[in-house]
Motif scaffolding. Structure first.
Motif, mmCIF file in Angstrom:
data_model
loop_
_atom_site.group_PDB
_atom_site.id
_atom_site.type_symbol
_atom_site.label_atom_id
_atom_site.label_comp_id
_atom_site.label_asym_id
_atom_site.label_seq_id
_atom_site.Cartn_x
_atom_site.Cartn_y
_atom_site.Cartn_z
ATOM 1 N N LEU A 140 -44.192 -81.187 -15.253
ATOM 2 C CA LEU A 140 -44.737 -82.222 -14.363
ATOM 3 C C LEU A 140 -45.826 -81.638 -13.481
ATOM 4 O O LEU A 140 -46.887 -82.231 -13.283
ATOM 5 C CB LEU A 140 -43.626 -82.725 -13.424
ATOM 6 C CG LEU A 140 -42.790 -83.901 -13.828
ATOM 7 C CD1 LEU A 140 -41.866 -84.282 -12.681
ATOM 8 C CD2 LEU A 140 -43.720 -85.058 -14.138
ATOM 9 N N ALA A 141 -45.540 -80.463 -12.928
ATOM 10 C CA ALA A 141 -46.487 -79.820 -12.017
ATOM 11 C C ALA A 141 -47.793 -79.493 -12.747
ATOM 12 O O ALA A 141 -48.883 -79.719 -12.226
ATOM 13 C CB ALA A 141 -45.875 -78.548 -11.426
ATOM 14 N N VAL A 142 -47.661 -78.992 -13.970
ATOM 15 C CA VAL A 142 -48.859 -78.635 -14.747
ATOM 16 C C VAL A 142 -49.673 -79.888 -15.071
ATOM 17 O O VAL A 142 -50.890 -79.908 -14.931
ATOM 18 C CB VAL A 142 -48.459 -77.862 -16.025
ATOM 19 C CG1 VAL A 142 -49.628 -77.744 -16.986
ATOM 20 C CG2 VAL A 142 -47.935 -76.474 -15.656
ATOM 21 N N PRO B 1 -41.461 -79.956 -3.441
ATOM 22 C CA PRO B 1 -40.972 -81.317 -3.179
ATOM 23 C C PRO B 1 -39.544 -81.276 -2.624
ATOM 24 O O PRO B 1 -38.794 -80.358 -2.953
ATOM 25 C CB PRO B 1 -40.988 -81.988 -4.555
ATOM 26 C CG PRO B 1 -41.741 -81.087 -5.446
ATOM 27 C CD PRO B 1 -41.678 -79.717 -4.871
ATOM 28 N N PRO B 2 -39.172 -82.267 -1.795
ATOM 29 C CA PRO B 2 -37.785 -82.320 -1.321
ATOM 30 C C PRO B 2 -36.833 -82.443 -2.514
ATOM 31 O O PRO B 2 -37.213 -82.939 -3.565
ATOM 32 C CB PRO B 2 -37.748 -83.604 -0.480
ATOM 33 C CG PRO B 2 -39.154 -83.986 -0.230
ATOM 34 C CD PRO B 2 -39.989 -83.383 -1.312
ATOM 35 N N GLN B 3 -35.591 -81.992 -2.315
ATOM 36 C CA GLN B 3 -34.612 -82.102 -3.403
ATOM 37 C C GLN B 3 -34.197 -83.552 -3.606
ATOM 38 O O GLN B 3 -34.277 -84.362 -2.689
ATOM 39 C CB GLN B 3 -33.389 -81.268 -3.045
ATOM 40 C CG GLN B 3 -33.738 -79.798 -3.027
ATOM 41 C CD GLN B 3 -32.513 -78.919 -3.176
ATOM 42 O OE1 GLN B 3 -31.439 -79.291 -2.730
ATOM 43 N NE2 GLN B 3 -32.687 -77.774 -3.784
ATOM 44 N N GLY B 4 -33.779 -83.854 -4.809
ATOM 45 C CA GLY B 4 -33.177 -85.160 -5.071
ATOM 46 C C GLY B 4 -34.179 -86.274 -5.341
ATOM 47 O O GLY B 4 -33.818 -87.443 -5.332
ATOM 48 N N LEU B 5 -35.439 -85.944 -5.588
ATOM 49 C CA LEU B 5 -36.415 -86.987 -5.918
ATOM 50 C C LEU B 5 -36.295 -87.371 -7.392
ATOM 51 O O LEU B 5 -35.887 -86.567 -8.217
ATOM 52 C CB LEU B 5 -37.846 -86.491 -5.661
ATOM 53 C CG LEU B 5 -38.256 -86.115 -4.246
ATOM 54 C CD1 LEU B 5 -39.752 -85.820 -4.220
ATOM 55 C CD2 LEU B 5 -37.919 -87.212 -3.253
ATOM 56 N N THR B 6 -36.699 -88.596 -7.692
ATOM 57 C CA THR B 6 -36.824 -88.982 -9.098
ATOM 58 C C THR B 6 -38.078 -88.316 -9.659
ATOM 59 O O THR B 6 -38.909 -87.801 -8.914
ATOM 60 C CB THR B 6 -36.996 -90.507 -9.245
ATOM 61 O OG1 THR B 6 -38.243 -90.865 -8.623
ATOM 62 C CG2 THR B 6 -35.864 -91.264 -8.590
ATOM 63 N N GLU B 7 -38.194 -88.377 -10.986
ATOM 64 C CA GLU B 7 -39.361 -87.789 -11.640
ATOM 65 C C GLU B 7 -40.647 -88.440 -11.134
ATOM 66 O O GLU B 7 -41.639 -87.767 -10.861
ATOM 67 C CB GLU B 7 -39.210 -87.973 -13.156
ATOM 68 C CG GLU B 7 -40.227 -87.185 -13.934
ATOM 69 C CD GLU B 7 -40.010 -87.290 -15.441
ATOM 70 O OE1 GLU B 7 -38.874 -87.041 -15.893
ATOM 71 O OE2 GLU B 7 -40.980 -87.628 -16.141
ATOM 72 N N THR B 8 -40.604 -89.757 -10.982
ATOM 73 C CA THR B 8 -41.791 -90.470 -10.503
ATOM 74 C C THR B 8 -42.171 -90.018 -9.094
ATOM 75 O O THR B 8 -43.349 -89.808 -8.789
ATOM 76 C CB THR B 8 -41.509 -91.991 -10.497
ATOM 77 O OG1 THR B 8 -40.973 -92.341 -11.776
ATOM 78 C CG2 THR B 8 -42.749 -92.790 -10.218
ATOM 79 N N GLN B 9 -41.164 -89.854 -8.250
ATOM 80 C CA GLN B 9 -41.446 -89.418 -6.874
ATOM 81 C C GLN B 9 -41.992 -87.990 -6.849
ATOM 82 O O GLN B 9 -42.904 -87.682 -6.082
ATOM 83 C CB GLN B 9 -40.162 -89.507 -6.039
ATOM 84 C CG GLN B 9 -39.732 -90.946 -5.764
ATOM 85 C CD GLN B 9 -38.305 -91.023 -5.225
ATOM 86 O OE1 GLN B 9 -37.440 -90.216 -5.581
ATOM 87 N NE2 GLN B 9 -38.046 -91.991 -4.357
#
Ligand SMILES: *Cc1c(COP(=O)(O)O)cnc(C)c1O
Length: 223
Positions: free
Chosen positions: A202-204, A156-164
């Motif tokens: 999150l990934a799992v 994922p791009p850096q700086g995303l929120t957990e939801t993103q």
């Protein structure tokens, strides 16, 4: 961090299902630290540079059951060496590279397991197929008989929120399911290699079959 490498590995293992493959990312990490992780039960190691991996593999030859994973962008002039030195290539990120790897793997009589790196969100700092590009390249990827295509990889791009971040992981899983349902003869979509800093849980939860923690095992990288 006060915990030892072994303790941190045990904590991660305890937090993830047993079937999830823990690929310890050892870029810039010493061979001594890699040995500690091995003694703690890790058998999958990820490196992002072919030359650095080659040098470490030479010093770790006695550990015969290590599975090596390439997780970083592969320059085309290193493709032949990468096939010889890695069991898994997570970062196959373009048709041009896939085509080259297919030819070189055939020449070496190897059949590397690979993940196709996909960009779910636009990210100028990352390599990888966009979703429409990947869907368009599937017929020619299916014809790469020396590549053992196993699934998708995403960063994922850096700086995303957990939801993103969660949404990126879930879209990756949905994309794998969509491609899997197309029943290609030579493209399996059983594996999802997903993670970014600290987000392995999150990934799992989103269905990752391989996670790639580095600093949370070995401590902060200075470079
Ligand atoms: C470095 C790296 C990781 C691990 O990152 P950490 O911050 O050390 O946990 C995972 N995946 C890729 C592709 C990497 O390059």
């Amino acid at each position: 961090m006060t915990d030892s490498i072994a303790e941190r590995i045990a904590q991660i293992r305890a937090a993830i299902p047993p079937e999830v493959r823990l690929v310890a990312v050892t870029k810039t990490v010493s061979v001594e630290a890699i040995r500690l992780a091995y003694e703690a039960g890790v058998r999958d190691f990820g490196e992002n540079r072919v030359q650095e991996a080659e040098a470490k593999q030479l010093q770790l030859q006695d550990l015969r059951d290590i599975t090596w994973h390439l997780i970083g962008h592969l320059q085309s002039n290193k493709a032949a060496t990468a096939i010889a030195h890695f069991d898994w290539l997570h970062s196959v990120d373009s048709w041009k590279l896939a085509q080259r790897l297919d030819r070189l793997a055939r020449e070496q009589s190897r059949c590397p397991r690979i993940c196709l790196q996909v960009k779910i969100l636009p990210d100028p700092n990352k390599y990888g197929w966009t979703v429409p590009e990947l869907l368009a390249d599937l017929p020619q990827l299916n014809a790469c008989e020396s590549l053992n295509i196993q699934g998708l990889m995403t960063i994922p791009p850096q700086g995303l929120t957990e939801t993103q971040t969660r949404s990126v992981f879930e879209k990756t899983r949905q994309l794998a399911a969509e491609i899997g349902a197309q029943n290609w003869s030579h493209i399996k979509m059983a594996e999802l290699s997903m993670v970014c800093q600290g987000t392995y849980l999150l990934a799992v939860e989103a269905g990752a079959t391989m996670i790639r923690p580095g600093q949370i095992i070995f401590g902060p990288r200075n470079i």
